[in-house]
Design a protein around this motif. Structure first.
Motif, PDB file in Angstrom:
ATOM      1  N   THR A  97      30.006  -6.202 -36.362  1.00  0.00           N
ATOM      2  CA  THR A  97      30.036  -5.430 -37.223  1.00  0.00           C
ATOM      3  C   THR A  97      30.220  -6.090 -38.291  1.00  0.00           C
ATOM      4  OG1 THR A  97      32.055  -4.500 -36.735  1.00  0.00           O
ATOM      5  CG2 THR A  97      30.450  -3.350 -35.464  1.00  0.00           C
ATOM      6  N   ASN A  98      29.935  -5.421 -39.559  1.00  0.00           N
ATOM      7  CA  ASN A  98      29.937  -5.953 -40.912  1.00  0.00           C
ATOM      8  C   ASN A  98      31.386  -6.288 -41.582  1.00  0.00           C
ATOM      9  OD1 ASN A  98      28.817  -7.559 -42.840  1.00  0.00           O
ATOM     10  ND2 ASN A  98      28.045  -5.753 -44.031  1.00  0.00           N
ATOM     11  N   VAL A  99      31.666  -6.967 -42.430  1.00  0.00           N
ATOM     12  CA  VAL A  99      32.784  -6.974 -43.039  1.00  0.00           C
ATOM     13  C   VAL A  99      32.997  -7.427 -44.388  1.00  0.00           C
ATOM     14  CG1 VAL A  99      33.918  -7.876 -40.859  1.00  0.00           C
ATOM     15  CG2 VAL A  99      33.009  -9.655 -42.215  1.00  0.00           C
ATOM     16  N   PRO A 100      33.694  -7.415 -45.441  1.00  0.00           N
ATOM     17  CA  PRO A 100      33.788  -7.981 -46.591  1.00  0.00           C
ATOM     18  C   PRO A 100      34.129  -9.440 -46.608  1.00  0.00           C
ATOM     19  CG  PRO A 100      35.791  -6.850 -46.253  1.00  0.00           C
ATOM     20  CD  PRO A 100      35.023  -6.343 -45.100  1.00  0.00           C
ATOM     21  N   ILE A 101      33.923 -10.315 -47.644  1.00  0.00           N
ATOM     22  CA  ILE A 101      34.269 -11.616 -47.725  1.00  0.00           C
ATOM     23  C   ILE A 101      35.376 -11.848 -47.372  1.00  0.00           C
ATOM     24  CG2 ILE A 101      33.880 -13.794 -49.158  1.00  0.00           C
ATOM     25  CD1 ILE A 101      31.674 -12.488 -50.736  1.00  0.00           C
ATOM     26  N   GLY A 102      35.885 -12.855 -46.552  1.00  0.00           N
ATOM     27  CA  GLY A 102      37.274 -13.057 -46.222  1.00  0.00           C
ATOM     28  C   GLY A 102      38.043 -11.919 -45.778  1.00  0.00           C
ATOM     29  N   LEU A 103      37.250 -10.955 -45.164  1.00  0.00           N
ATOM     30  CA  LEU A 103      38.127  -9.594 -45.085  1.00  0.00           C
ATOM     31  C   LEU A 103      39.133  -8.989 -45.789  1.00  0.00           C
ATOM     32  CD1 LEU A 103      39.297 -10.695 -41.081  1.00  0.00           C
ATOM     33  CD2 LEU A 103      36.813 -10.172 -42.009  1.00  0.00           C
ATOM     34  N   PRO A 143      29.643   0.823 -23.379  1.00  0.00           N
ATOM     35  CA  PRO A 143      28.987  -0.068 -24.550  1.00  0.00           C
ATOM     36  C   PRO A 143      30.122  -0.032 -25.799  1.00  0.00           C
ATOM     37  CG  PRO A 143      28.001   2.203 -24.268  1.00  0.00           C
ATOM     38  CD  PRO A 143      29.181   1.927 -23.207  1.00  0.00           C
ATOM     39  N   LEU A 144      30.395  -1.155 -26.052  1.00  0.00           N
ATOM     40  CA  LEU A 144      31.040  -1.230 -27.588  1.00  0.00           C
ATOM     41  C   LEU A 144      30.612  -2.039 -28.690  1.00  0.00           C
ATOM     42  CD1 LEU A 144      34.287  -3.376 -26.802  1.00  0.00           C
ATOM     43  CD2 LEU A 144      32.571  -2.905 -25.021  1.00  0.00           C
ATOM     44  N   THR A 145      31.408  -2.456 -29.737  1.00  0.00           N
ATOM     45  CA  THR A 145      30.907  -3.433 -30.765  1.00  0.00           C
ATOM     46  C   THR A 145      32.234  -3.984 -31.028  1.00  0.00           C
ATOM     47  OG1 THR A 145      31.507  -1.554 -32.515  1.00  0.00           O
ATOM     48  CG2 THR A 145      29.192  -2.072 -31.821  1.00  0.00           C
ATOM     49  N   VAL A 146      32.105  -5.169 -31.769  1.00  0.00           N
ATOM     50  CA  VAL A 146      33.389  -6.042 -32.249  1.00  0.00           C
ATOM     51  C   VAL A 146      33.046  -6.298 -33.744  1.00  0.00           C
ATOM     52  CG1 VAL A 146      33.913  -6.560 -29.696  1.00  0.00           C
ATOM     53  CG2 VAL A 146      32.497  -8.204 -31.190  1.00  0.00           C
ATOM     54  N   LYS A 147      34.193  -6.596 -34.321  1.00  0.00           N
ATOM     55  CA  LYS A 147      34.209  -6.937 -35.810  1.00  0.00           C
ATOM     56  C   LYS A 147      33.744  -8.351 -35.915  1.00  0.00           C
ATOM     57  CE  LYS A 147      37.315  -6.695 -39.703  1.00  0.00           C
ATOM     58  NZ  LYS A 147      38.694  -6.326 -40.034  1.00  0.00           N
ATOM     59  N   GLU A 148      32.977  -8.733 -36.871  1.00  0.00           N
ATOM     60  CA  GLU A 148      32.308  -9.848 -36.942  1.00  0.00           C
ATOM     61  C   GLU A 148      33.197 -11.125 -37.040  1.00  0.00           C
ATOM     62  OE1 GLU A 148      29.943 -13.276 -39.183  1.00  0.00           O
ATOM     63  OE2 GLU A 148      32.123 -12.311 -39.453  1.00  0.00           O
ATOM     64  N   SER A 149      34.608 -10.735 -37.333  1.00  0.00           N
ATOM     65  CA  SER A 149      35.593 -11.613 -37.348  1.00  0.00           C
ATOM     66  C   SER A 149      36.095 -12.195 -36.046  1.00  0.00           C
ATOM     67  CB  SER A 149      36.532 -11.241 -38.293  1.00  0.00           C
ATOM     68  OG  SER A 149      37.296 -10.003 -37.645  1.00  0.00           O
ATOM     69  N   TYR A 150      35.644 -11.634 -35.219  1.00  0.00           N
ATOM     70  CA  TYR A 150      35.872 -12.212 -33.871  1.00  0.00           C
ATOM     71  C   TYR A 150      35.012 -13.222 -33.243  1.00  0.00           C
ATOM     72  CZ  TYR A 150      39.265  -8.316 -32.903  1.00  0.00           C
ATOM     73  OH  TYR A 150      40.219  -7.359 -32.986  1.00  0.00           O
ATOM     74  N   ASN A 151      35.756 -14.313 -32.818  1.00  0.00           N
ATOM     75  CA  ASN A 151      34.828 -15.574 -31.783  1.00  0.00           C
ATOM     76  C   ASN A 151      34.095 -14.724 -30.682  1.00  0.00           C
ATOM     77  OD1 ASN A 151      35.566 -17.077 -34.024  1.00  0.00           O
ATOM     78  ND2 ASN A 151      36.467 -18.437 -32.659  1.00  0.00           N
ATOM     79  N   LEU A 203      27.418 -16.541 -31.008  1.00  0.00           N
ATOM     80  CA  LEU A 203      26.987 -15.686 -31.913  1.00  0.00           C
ATOM     81  C   LEU A 203      27.901 -16.158 -33.199  1.00  0.00           C
ATOM     82  CD1 LEU A 203      27.524 -11.930 -30.385  1.00  0.00           C
ATOM     83  CD2 LEU A 203      25.334 -13.456 -30.697  1.00  0.00           C
ATOM     84  N   PRO A 204      27.471 -16.209 -34.398  1.00  0.00           N
ATOM     85  CA  PRO A 204      27.886 -16.625 -35.473  1.00  0.00           C
ATOM     86  C   PRO A 204      29.198 -15.873 -35.972  1.00  0.00           C
ATOM     87  CG  PRO A 204      26.075 -15.283 -36.144  1.00  0.00           C
ATOM     88  CD  PRO A 204      25.778 -15.377 -34.751  1.00  0.00           C
ATOM     89  N   THR A 205      30.032 -16.352 -36.306  1.00  0.00           N
ATOM     90  CA  THR A 205      31.271 -15.899 -37.006  1.00  0.00           C
ATOM     91  C   THR A 205      31.579 -16.535 -38.419  1.00  0.00           C
ATOM     92  OG1 THR A 205      32.405 -15.926 -34.840  1.00  0.00           O
ATOM     93  CG2 THR A 205      33.776 -15.684 -36.748  1.00  0.00           C
ATOM     94  N   THR A 206      31.179 -15.788 -39.362  1.00  0.00           N
ATOM     95  CA  THR A 206      31.274 -16.107 -40.799  1.00  0.00           C
ATOM     96  C   THR A 206      32.283 -15.477 -41.560  1.00  0.00           C
ATOM     97  OG1 THR A 206      29.929 -14.174 -41.748  1.00  0.00           O
ATOM     98  CG2 THR A 206      28.805 -16.055 -40.501  1.00  0.00           C
ATOM     99  N   TRP A 207      33.026 -14.411 -41.151  1.00  0.00           N
ATOM    100  CA  TRP A 207      33.862 -13.706 -42.076  1.00  0.00           C
ATOM    101  C   TRP A 207      33.262 -13.411 -43.478  1.00  0.00           C
ATOM    102  CZ3 TRP A 207      39.765 -13.873 -41.500  1.00  0.00           C
ATOM    103  CH2 TRP A 207      40.113 -14.057 -40.241  1.00  0.00           C
ATOM    104  N   GLY A 208      31.981 -13.455 -43.580  1.00  0.00           N
ATOM    105  CA  GLY A 208      31.387 -13.036 -44.611  1.00  0.00           C
ATOM    106  C   GLY A 208      31.275 -14.264 -45.807  1.00  0.00           C
ATOM    107  N   PHE A 209      31.670 -15.526 -45.292  1.00  0.00           N
ATOM    108  CA  PHE A 209      31.608 -16.602 -46.252  1.00  0.00           C
ATOM    109  C   PHE A 209      29.990 -17.322 -46.148  1.00  0.00           C
ATOM    110  CE2 PHE A 209      36.226 -16.742 -45.046  1.00  0.00           C
ATOM    111  CZ  PHE A 209      36.536 -16.509 -46.510  1.00  0.00           C
ATOM    112  N   PRO A 210      29.251 -17.176 -47.116  1.00  0.00           N
ATOM    113  CA  PRO A 210      27.875 -17.870 -46.964  1.00  0.00           C
ATOM    114  C   PRO A 210      27.888 -19.306 -46.363  1.00  0.00           C
ATOM    115  CG  PRO A 210      28.106 -16.757 -48.993  1.00  0.00           C
ATOM    116  CD  PRO A 210      29.577 -16.694 -48.686  1.00  0.00           C
ATOM    117  N   ALA A 211      29.013 -20.109 -46.696  1.00  0.00           N
ATOM    118  CA  ALA A 211      29.076 -21.389 -46.351  1.00  0.00           C
ATOM    119  C   ALA A 211      29.180 -21.487 -44.952  1.00  0.00           C
ATOM    120  CB  ALA A 211      30.278 -22.385 -46.992  1.00  0.00           C
ATOM    121  N   GLN A 212      29.723 -20.461 -44.154  1.00  0.00           N
ATOM    122  CA  GLN A 212      30.111 -20.455 -42.875  1.00  0.00           C
ATOM    123  C   GLN A 212      28.885 -19.648 -41.926  1.00  0.00           C
ATOM    124  OE1 GLN A 212      32.290 -22.577 -41.636  1.00  0.00           O
ATOM    125  NE2 GLN A 212      33.166 -22.770 -43.657  1.00  0.00           N
ATOM    126  N   LYS A 213      27.699 -19.547 -42.605  1.00  0.00           N
ATOM    127  CA  LYS A 213      26.803 -18.736 -42.058  1.00  0.00           C
ATOM    128  C   LYS A 213      26.022 -19.253 -40.772  1.00  0.00           C
ATOM    129  CE  LYS A 213      22.881 -20.271 -45.033  1.00  0.00           C
ATOM    130  NZ  LYS A 213      22.088 -21.014 -44.038  1.00  0.00           N
TER     131      LYS A 213
END
Length: 490
Positions: free
Chosen positions: A124-130, A77-85, A89-99
């Motif tokens: 896993t969670n990230v800051p806006i735009g990494l 079992p593992l996790t991946v950073k939100e920034s990976y497609n 699943l949604p990929t937003t990089w924390g940008f609200p416009a890309q939710k």
């Protein structure tokens, strides 16, 4: 609920347990899911859950193992950073416009993880735009440090580091431009490896809604995170190697072996401070203890060398190239304001803040000249690594600090032993490996008097990733490594 014996096991240990039929992949996935459901209301590391597909993958892994399959991540079992497609699943990089952006296909690294049998629990969670060493955004909220919920877990792979520290799976994938693998590993007491530049292809790790094309983003890499050095090497083997779209053939990883396989044979340059960004006393004390331990173990440890490139000069160069790259994604108005502000700088202003501002509007001619300076810097590092096998130095100047979500990062301050420093100037220590594109392994080396994780990075020679990884493994074996956070050690 009774403490599970599997929560903080390494991927290597879990693979052995699965092979011995001491536990099933489904049971491991269920245990990790249970931890997330029990604890993540406080930490908020997992921003996108994918439990149903994880259990499907775990069932498939058990069936495959029953047929004699021995893939490297089978059932882990593992996790991946939100920034990976990840398809579906949604990929937003924390940008609200890309939710609502949902990619149709997996990033190449995700494909390789799945092909190796990995069971992905979620993102896993990230800051806006990494773009921060804290991990918060308006879509998913704030991720907290499992050692102190009032402090940052680091960023931009902060959710991944917090997930590992809390026992949410044995591995994670992150990325690094300004320390985004190494900084959260440092703040959460786990391990991370920033690979040699372009060793791991980044297709599908691109800001939404850009298409997933092969693209080496200057200075930026993707790489593994774990709770042990051996696990870093395991995951790196899975994701590294050329992108077949570019290479035109199946990849074969052919990194050289580590320079040594015994701790006592390593030649190490250990740096604990610099006037550009002097680390706190707690960080220096931990590094001094490590130096003493390495010396007792028989290593040749130097504490200074004229071969080390000038830290101030390389930090200024890094700031210019970093913001030159980042400015490509600036909105036109923001870019123009920064360009005009840069024109007002005094020619003699060589502060790191001034270099960051200059870099935003760097001309192509000036970028070529800066890139030439980087080439000369790489030559200096090559010379250094003829005498030393690795450089050990700080990742960041302080342990994890309280959340600070004020808008303007250049106006934030980081307090180091009673003195305030400009927040983004902390880029200097991660930049020591990012600018020349060198591999660097972040390892934990203890706790501060307040119980916060402390660590260092082991910088290795170009394309010799296995050397800092092996040194990290030997240090862990000899002196210990990850320690679970007391609040979540159950």
């Amino acid at each position: 609920m009774a403490k599970s014996q599997w929560s903080f096991k390494t991927a290597v240990e879990l693979s052995s347990a699965l092979a011995a039929k001491n536990i099933s992949a489904v049971e491991l996935a269920q245990e990790a899911i249970g931890r997330i459901e029990r604890h993540d209301g406080k930490i908020n590391a997992i921003c996108v859950r994918d439990f149903s597909r994880a259990l499907q993958a775990a069932r498939a892994a058990d069936a495959a193992r029953a047929r004699g399959d021995t893939r490297p991540l089978l059932g882990i079992p593992l996790t991946v950073k939100e920034s990976y497609n990840v398809a579906g699943l949604p990929t937003t990089w924390g940008f609200p416009a890309q939710k609502d952006f949902v990619p149709a296909e997996d990033a190449l690294a995700i494909t390789r993880v799945k092909d190796a049998g990995g069971v992905i629990l979620g993102k896993t969670n990230v800051p806006i735009g990494l773009g921060d060493w804290q991990s918060y955004n308006d879509i998913y909220g704030t991720t907290n440090n499992p050692f102190d919920l009032g402090r940052t877990p680091g960023g931009s792979s902060g959710g991944s580091a917090a997930a590992l520290a809390a026992g949410y799976g044995a591995l994670s994938l992150g990325s690094d431009l300004g320390g985004s693998l190494r900084v959260p590993a440092f703040h959460c007491g786990v391990y991370a490896h920033k690979p040699t530049f372009a060793l791991v292809p980044s297709r599908g790790h691109t800001p939404p809604p850009l298409p997933p094309l092969p693209f080496d983003r200057d200075l930026a890499v993707i790489g593994p995170m774990a709770r042990s050095a051996l696990d870093l090497a395991l995951l790196l083997e899975v994701v590294a190697g050329p992108d077949p779209i570019e290479a035109g053939k199946a990849y074969k990883l052919a990194l050289p072996p580590p320079r040594h396989d015994q701790l006592k044979n390593f030649r190490v340059l250990l740096i604990d401070t610099d006037p550009v960004m002097p680390p706190a006393a707690s960080v220096r004390s931990a590094i001094d203890k490590l130096a003493a331990n390495l010396g007792k173990a028989g290593l040749d440890v130097a504490r200074a060398s004229p071969l080390l490139p000038d830290f101030a000069a390389s930090s200024r160069l890094y700031m210019r190239l970093l913001t030159s790259f980042l400015s490509g994604s600036f909105e036109p108005d923001s870019y123009e304001r920064s360009r005009k502000a840069g024109e007002q700088l005094a020619p003699g202003d060589t502060s790191l803040a001034a270099e960051r501002l200059r870099g935003i509007a760097l001309s192509h001619r000036d970028w070529i000249m800066a890139d030439g300076a980087r080439a000369r810097l790489r030559a200096q590092w090559r010379e250094l690594f003829k005498t030393f096998d690795a450089v050990i130095c700080p990742v960041m100047p302080t342990p994890a600090y309280p959340h600070d979500h004020s808008d303007e990062q250049e106006s934030r301050r980081i307090n180091i032993d009673g003195k305030d420093y400009v927040y983004p100037d902390q880029l200097a220590w991660p930049g020591i490996a990012s600018l020349p594109g060198l591999p660097a392994t972040a390892i934990p080396i203890g706790l501060s008097p307040e119980g916060l994780p402390l660590g260092v990075q082991i910088v290795g020679p170009w394309l010799e990733d296995r050397t800092p990884l092996k040194l990290a493994e030997l240090i862990e074996r000899e002196f210990g490594g990850f320690v679970p956070p007391p609040m979540f050690d159950d």
